[in-house]
Design an enzyme around this catalytic site. Structure first.
Site, PDB file in Angstrom:
ATOM      1  CB  CYS A 137      42.868  40.689  43.238  1.00 53.11           C
ATOM      2  SG  CYS A 137      42.379  39.065  42.626  1.00 53.11           S
ATOM      3  CB  CYS A 178      40.425  35.893  44.830  1.00 54.18           C
ATOM      4  SG  CYS A 178      40.752  34.956  46.323  1.00 54.18           S
ATOM      5  CB  SER A 179      43.380  37.766  47.727  1.00 53.68           C
ATOM      6  OG  SER A 179      43.653  36.388  47.528  1.00 53.68           O
ATOM      7  CB  CYS A 180      45.976  37.719  42.317  1.00 56.07           C
ATOM      8  SG  CYS A 180      45.270  36.093  42.013  1.00 56.07           S
TER       9      CYS A 180
END
Lengths: 221, 95
Positions: free
Chosen positions: A113, A116-118
């Site tokens: 991702c 971010c951090s999906c």
């Protein structure tokens, strides 16, 4: 530049107490305020913590193991991973779309991702720190084969490498290749070979540990 | 145009990836759960969470840990919406 020499907007708050960063006390103060204001309910907070700590890669591994032994299930998983998870009684999480990607002898998938951090937290548990780190998010795009090598995966040059970028609306889960020599294993034994990292694409599924000593090539002089 | 600080794909960086595992600390779980509770009450949505993170001053973004960014975003968005008064968290911490 140290990175700590700039004016920090919270400079007057305590740096840290004990082993915790200042953010720890700050988060607790925020919870207190929001509960007092009636903006959130303590029950919702507790429920969410319980849910988070109950999530683990075991659910994703069940999906993969079933796909390995049941080709029709695999087709359904590839077509719509949310429904396939529900079919096994698993919680696919709030993400509107979950996509399963199959690794084969000729194609390997790597999930990142970049923004971010999906991550499919419901099926894999919280993402590892490295998945959220700036080097991984950058280099998975600019140098994916180098990243794989760092994780111990040497990908042959003729294997196509597809890097997929997660978003809040589409999250990915990799179906690693079924290791050789696992024909006799049942679904539960197979699922034990499916690691978190193999479902992100930075590892292969584990090999079966053999009890026999390794076979060495005949000594030649 | 240079990409914004959060848009990391392909950034020139050759730092190795720190693969050490770390279990979420209590306060990190709490930060995650607060966002969950705010989502449930529709006081915030995921896109706002991201905007709050992405609007951090670049240097703060670079040095903040993951849930420090979430905390910054919650405070930013909730202050914008008038759920929090400016400086309210600081005042609570000072008491």
């Amino acid at each position: 530049m140290t990175g700590h020499d700039h004016e920090h907007e919270h400079a007057h708050t305590p740096i840290a107490s004990g082993d915790e960063p200042a953010a720890a006390a700050r988060v607790r103060a925020l919870e207190e305020l929001l509960v007092e204001k009636g903006a959130i309910r303590v029950e919702d907070v507790r429920q969410r913590i319980d849910w988070l700590v109950s999530r683990s890669p075991a659910d994703g591994a069940r999906l993969v193991a079933r796909a390995w032994i049941d080709p029709e299930f695999k087709e359904r998983l590839l077509a719509d991973a949310r429904s396939a998870a529900l079919e096994l009684g698993l919680d696919p999480g709030p993400s509107p779309v979950v996509v399963a990607l199959e690794n084969t002898a000729t194609v390997h998938h790597l999930v990142v991702c970049t923004l971010c951090s999906c991550y499919p937290k419901a099926l894999l548990g919280p993402p590892p720190d490295w998945y959220k780190s700036l080097p991984y998010r950058s280099r998975a795009v600019s140098d994916p084969r180098g990243v794989l090598a760092e994780f111990g995966v040497a990908l042959a040059d003729d294997v196509e490498l597809r890097v997929v970028d997660s978003t809040a609306d589409i999250r990915y889960l990799v179906i690693p290749r079924r290791p050789a020599g696992t024909e006799a294993l049942d679904e539960e034994e197979l699922s034990a070979l499916v690691t978190r990292d193999s479902m992100i694409g930075v590892a292969h599924a584990s090999r079966v540990e053999t009890m026999s000593p390794p076979a060495y090539p005949p000594f030649s002089s | 145009m240079d990409p914004a600080v959060h848009d990391r794909g392909g950034w020139p960086i050759d730092a190795p990836i720190d693969r050490s595992e770390h279990e979420l600390a209590d306060w990190e779980l709490l930060a995650d759960a607060l966002v969950g509770a705010l989502l449930r009450r529709r006081l915030m949505n995921v896109d706002e969470l991201r905007r709050g993170i992405e609007s951090m001053p670049p240097e703060d973004y670079e040095h903040a840990s993951y849930y420090e960014r979430w905390l910054h975003s919650m405070e930013t968005i909730l202050t914008e919406k008038g759920v929090l008064e400016p400086g309210e968290v600081d005042r609570r911490l000072a008491t």
